[in-house]
Motif scaffolding. Structure first.
Motif, PDB file in Angstrom:
ATOM      1  N   ARG A  53       0.819  -1.211   0.000  1.00  0.00           N
ATOM      2  CA  ARG A  53       0.000   0.000   0.000  1.00  0.00           C
ATOM      3  C   ARG A  53       0.853   1.261   0.000  1.00  0.00           C
ATOM      4  NH1 ARG A  53      -3.908  -1.374  -2.295  1.00  0.00           N
ATOM      5  NH2 ARG A  53      -4.801   0.641  -1.723  1.00  0.00           N
ATOM      6  N   PHE A  54       2.173   1.082   0.049  1.00  0.00           N
ATOM      7  CA  PHE A  54       3.058   2.240   0.052  1.00  0.00           C
ATOM      8  C   PHE A  54       3.557   2.508  -1.371  1.00  0.00           C
ATOM      9  CE2 PHE A  54       3.151   0.998   4.457  1.00  0.00           C
ATOM     10  CZ  PHE A  54       3.270   2.190   5.142  1.00  0.00           C
ATOM     11  N   ALA A  55       3.546   3.774  -1.746  1.00  0.00           N
ATOM     12  CA  ALA A  55       4.139   4.206  -3.014  1.00  0.00           C
ATOM     13  C   ALA A  55       5.347   5.074  -2.686  1.00  0.00           C
ATOM     14  CB  ALA A  55       3.126   5.006  -3.842  1.00  0.00           C
ATOM     15  N   PHE A  56       6.524   4.594  -3.042  1.00  0.00           N
ATOM     16  CA  PHE A  56       7.741   5.316  -2.709  1.00  0.00           C
ATOM     17  C   PHE A  56       8.086   6.306  -3.826  1.00  0.00           C
ATOM     18  CE2 PHE A  56       7.938   1.388  -0.285  1.00  0.00           C
ATOM     19  CZ  PHE A  56       8.222   1.882   0.975  1.00  0.00           C
ATOM     20  N   ARG A  57       8.339   7.515  -3.412  1.00  0.00           N
ATOM     21  CA  ARG A  57       8.569   8.613  -4.357  1.00  0.00           C
ATOM     22  C   ARG A  57      10.070   8.767  -4.638  1.00  0.00           C
ATOM     23  NH1 ARG A  57       6.418  12.069  -1.569  1.00  0.00           N
ATOM     24  NH2 ARG A  57       8.209  13.176  -0.700  1.00  0.00           N
ATOM     25  N   TYR A  58      10.442   8.736  -5.931  1.00  0.00           N
ATOM     26  CA  TYR A  58      11.828   8.902  -6.356  1.00  0.00           C
ATOM     27  C   TYR A  58      11.950  10.158  -7.216  1.00  0.00           C
ATOM     28  CZ  TYR A  58      12.499   4.048  -4.906  1.00  0.00           C
ATOM     29  OH  TYR A  58      12.560   2.883  -4.180  1.00  0.00           O
ATOM     30  N   LYS A  59      12.987  10.919  -6.957  1.00  0.00           N
ATOM     31  CA  LYS A  59      13.285  12.077  -7.790  1.00  0.00           C
ATOM     32  C   LYS A  59      14.313  11.680  -8.839  1.00  0.00           C
ATOM     33  CE  LYS A  59      12.319  15.557  -4.242  1.00  0.00           C
ATOM     34  NZ  LYS A  59      12.873  16.698  -3.447  1.00  0.00           N
ATOM     35  N   VAL A  60      13.958  11.858 -10.102  1.00  0.00           N
ATOM     36  CA  VAL A  60      14.827  11.464 -11.199  1.00  0.00           C
ATOM     37  C   VAL A  60      15.165  12.693 -12.033  1.00  0.00           C
ATOM     38  CG1 VAL A  60      15.042  10.063 -13.282  1.00  0.00           C
ATOM     39  CG2 VAL A  60      13.858   9.145 -11.280  1.00  0.00           C
ATOM     40  N   LEU A  61      16.453  12.938 -12.238  1.00  0.00           N
ATOM     41  CA  LEU A  61      16.909  14.071 -13.042  1.00  0.00           C
ATOM     42  C   LEU A  61      17.271  13.571 -14.434  1.00  0.00           C
ATOM     43  CD1 LEU A  61      17.757  17.046 -13.315  1.00  0.00           C
ATOM     44  CD2 LEU A  61      20.035  16.378 -12.503  1.00  0.00           C
ATOM     45  N   HIS A  62      16.574  14.096 -15.433  1.00  0.00           N
ATOM     46  CA  HIS A  62      16.845  13.728 -16.823  1.00  0.00           C
ATOM     47  C   HIS A  62      17.683  14.833 -17.465  1.00  0.00           C
ATOM     48  CE1 HIS A  62      16.204  12.021 -20.810  1.00  0.00           C
ATOM     49  NE2 HIS A  62      15.959  13.249 -21.221  1.00  0.00           N
ATOM     50  N   LEU A  63      18.888  14.475 -17.911  1.00  0.00           N
ATOM     51  CA  LEU A  63      19.790  15.440 -18.533  1.00  0.00           C
ATOM     52  C   LEU A  63      19.674  15.349 -20.045  1.00  0.00           C
ATOM     53  CD1 LEU A  63      23.043  14.994 -16.389  1.00  0.00           C
ATOM     54  CD2 LEU A  63      21.453  16.902 -16.314  1.00  0.00           C
ATOM     55  N   MET A  64      19.361  16.477 -20.682  1.00  0.00           N
ATOM     56  CA  MET A  64      19.436  16.531 -22.131  1.00  0.00           C
ATOM     57  C   MET A  64      20.915  16.507 -22.534  1.00  0.00           C
ATOM     58  SD  MET A  64      16.282  16.776 -23.163  1.00  0.00           S
ATOM     59  CE  MET A  64      14.632  17.388 -22.754  1.00  0.00           C
ATOM     60  N   PRO A  65      21.238  16.098 -23.787  1.00  0.00           N
ATOM     61  CA  PRO A  65      22.639  16.129 -24.225  1.00  0.00           C
ATOM     62  C   PRO A  65      23.270  17.489 -23.975  1.00  0.00           C
ATOM     63  CG  PRO A  65      21.305  14.959 -25.817  1.00  0.00           C
ATOM     64  CD  PRO A  65      20.349  15.526 -24.808  1.00  0.00           C
ATOM     65  N   MET A  66      24.432  17.488 -23.328  1.00  0.00           N
ATOM     66  CA  MET A  66      25.066  18.707 -22.852  1.00  0.00           C
ATOM     67  C   MET A  66      26.282  19.087 -23.699  1.00  0.00           C
ATOM     68  SD  MET A  66      23.484  20.069 -20.334  1.00  0.00           S
ATOM     69  CE  MET A  66      22.349  19.784 -18.973  1.00  0.00           C
ATOM     70  N   PRO A  67      26.746  20.351 -23.607  1.00  0.00           N
ATOM     71  CA  PRO A  67      27.890  20.807 -24.405  1.00  0.00           C
ATOM     72  C   PRO A  67      29.217  20.392 -23.776  1.00  0.00           C
ATOM     73  CG  PRO A  67      27.138  22.585 -23.018  1.00  0.00           C
ATOM     74  CD  PRO A  67      26.175  21.440 -22.796  1.00  0.00           C
ATOM     75  N   THR A  68      30.258  20.462 -24.579  1.00  0.00           N
ATOM     76  CA  THR A  68      31.607  20.306 -24.048  1.00  0.00           C
ATOM     77  C   THR A  68      32.063  21.652 -23.494  1.00  0.00           C
ATOM     78  OG1 THR A  68      32.643  20.885 -26.162  1.00  0.00           O
ATOM     79  CG2 THR A  68      32.112  18.553 -25.782  1.00  0.00           C
ATOM     80  N   ILE A 167       7.505   8.270  -9.753  1.00  0.00           N
ATOM     81  CA  ILE A 167       8.659   8.978 -10.290  1.00  0.00           C
ATOM     82  C   ILE A 167       8.336  10.458 -10.451  1.00  0.00           C
ATOM     83  CG2 ILE A 167      10.371   9.060 -12.123  1.00  0.00           C
ATOM     84  CD1 ILE A 167      10.292   6.440 -10.511  1.00  0.00           C
ATOM     85  N   ALA A 168       9.165  11.309  -9.819  1.00  0.00           N
ATOM     86  CA  ALA A 168       9.056  12.759  -9.993  1.00  0.00           C
ATOM     87  C   ALA A 168      10.196  13.200 -10.905  1.00  0.00           C
ATOM     88  CB  ALA A 168       9.149  13.464  -8.639  1.00  0.00           C
ATOM     89  N   MET A 169       9.864  13.481 -12.172  1.00  0.00           N
ATOM     90  CA  MET A 169      10.876  13.794 -13.165  1.00  0.00           C
ATOM     91  C   MET A 169      11.249  15.276 -13.130  1.00  0.00           C
ATOM     92  SD  MET A 169      11.680  11.030 -14.860  1.00  0.00           S
ATOM     93  CE  MET A 169      12.504  11.810 -16.256  1.00  0.00           C
ATOM     94  N   SER A 170      12.550  15.541 -13.178  1.00  0.00           N
ATOM     95  CA  SER A 170      13.065  16.890 -13.379  1.00  0.00           C
ATOM     96  C   SER A 170      13.944  16.863 -14.619  1.00  0.00           C
ATOM     97  CB  SER A 170      13.879  17.362 -12.169  1.00  0.00           C
ATOM     98  OG  SER A 170      13.077  17.427 -11.008  1.00  0.00           O
ATOM     99  N   VAL A 171      13.892  17.923 -15.397  1.00  0.00           N
ATOM    100  CA  VAL A 171      14.633  17.965 -16.661  1.00  0.00           C
ATOM    101  C   VAL A 171      15.642  19.105 -16.621  1.00  0.00           C
ATOM    102  CG1 VAL A 171      14.469  18.235 -19.161  1.00  0.00           C
ATOM    103  CG2 VAL A 171      12.667  17.017 -17.923  1.00  0.00           C
ATOM    104  N   ALA A 172      16.880  18.790 -16.984  1.00  0.00           N
ATOM    105  CA  ALA A 172      17.929  19.813 -17.085  1.00  0.00           C
ATOM    106  C   ALA A 172      18.354  19.914 -18.540  1.00  0.00           C
ATOM    107  CB  ALA A 172      19.121  19.452 -16.201  1.00  0.00           C
ATOM    108  N   LYS A 173      18.268  21.108 -19.076  1.00  0.00           N
ATOM    109  CA  LYS A 173      18.648  21.296 -20.475  1.00  0.00           C
ATOM    110  C   LYS A 173      19.578  22.504 -20.614  1.00  0.00           C
ATOM    111  CE  LYS A 173      14.404  21.693 -21.992  1.00  0.00           C
ATOM    112  NZ  LYS A 173      13.282  21.898 -22.940  1.00  0.00           N
ATOM    113  N   PHE A 174      20.509  22.380 -21.515  1.00  0.00           N
ATOM    114  CA  PHE A 174      21.448  23.460 -21.816  1.00  0.00           C
ATOM    115  C   PHE A 174      20.812  24.408 -22.832  1.00  0.00           C
ATOM    116  CE2 PHE A 174      24.657  24.862 -24.965  1.00  0.00           C
ATOM    117  CZ  PHE A 174      25.383  25.727 -24.167  1.00  0.00           C
TER     118      PHE A 174
END
Length: 271
Positions: A53-68, A167-174
């Motif tokens: 009955r428990f739903a465990f919450r995870y924070k997931v960071l999705h990284l878009m392709p990043m620069p050099t 799943i709590a998705m966060s997105v990081a983009k350059f």
């Protein structure tokens, strides 16, 4: 009904739901008659099933392709291109870097944003221009929503953490920001003001060789997601709203500024 708990407490919850029945059963056998302790023991042993009955919450960071790092250091500016300055047919913009290998990195990053394709039918690459004051503009180049990648990351996280994971998705983009001052250039103003009137914008990456701009690839990107907006109409919370126009003067090291000036002189003489 699910009880949502932060994933950092998952081990504690599991331990409690195992230890508590063991202690309860031991206490029941020691303090109650056998006729009562056995049913109670059976009842208590099903408590771990409550874990479902428990739903465990995870924070997931999705990284878009990043620069050099070289892309951040050796970016020189931009240049507009068109096949016809009267009709603005084939209008495009080129992001210019100092060296060929850096232009290659930038091209590969943009291609990764669009899943290896140059024709961007799904709006995976965004180019937006904000009309400021007195002939100035702010431009932004960044990855679009790329929903397929986000859904894939969420599915991978669920597969790893189990069906009870929330799943709590966060997105990081350059993003790249460019500041244009076209108050003294009617042609460049015409280029940027033509954005609402074209169906496709060409995007390419270039580098400087002998004072001339060289395209890294003949296959530039063809964008569908581009816009021109007044500053007052920019929605809150967007990349554009969080970054206002900043004068481009003094942004480059003197040696790079001299190279840009040489390129600009060559462009003017060839126009």
């Amino acid at each position: 009904m699910k009880i949502e708990i932060n994933s950092k407490y998952k081990k504690l919850v599991k331990v409690l739901l195992v230890v508590f029945p063991i202690l309860s059963i031991a206490t029941a056998f020691l303090s109650l008659p056998l006729v009562l302790s056995l049913p109670l023991a059976v009842l208590i042993t099903i408590i771990p099933l409550i874990l479902d009955r428990f739903a465990f919450r995870y924070k997931v960071l999705h990284l878009m392709p990043m620069p050099t790092n070289d892309m951040l250091v050796h970016r020189l500016g931009t240049s507009w291109v068109t096949n016809n300055t009267e009709t603005m047919e084939g209008l495009g913009i080129v992001v210019i870097f100092k060296y060929k290998h850096v232009a290659k990195d930038a091209y590969n990053m943009l291609k990764a944003w669009n899943y290896g394709k140059v024709i961007d039918l799904s709006e995976n690459i965004s180019f937006s221009v904000v009309r400021e004051q007195g002939g100035t503009y702010s431009a932004f180049l960044y990855a679009g929503d790329r929903l397929d990648s986000i859904k894939a990351s969420e599915a991978l996280a669920k597969d790893r953490h189990g069906s009870n994971a929330k799943i709590a998705m966060s997105v990081a983009k350059f993003y790249m920001q460019f500041s244009f001052d076209y108050s003294d250039s009617d042609l460049k103003t015409k280029c940027v003001e033509s954005l609402p009137h074209i169906d496709e914008l060409y995007l390419n990456v270039g580098y400087v060789r002998d004072g001339e701009i060289v395209m890294y690839s003949k296959r530039g990107f063809r964008l569908k997601n581009f816009s021109l907006t007044d500053r007052v109409d920019v929605p809150d919370g967007t990349i554009e709203s969080l970054n206002e126009w900043v004068s481009p003067e003094g942004k480059l090291a003197p040696i790079n500024q001299a190279l840009v000036e040489e390129v600009n002189r060559n462009l003017e003489s060839n126009t």
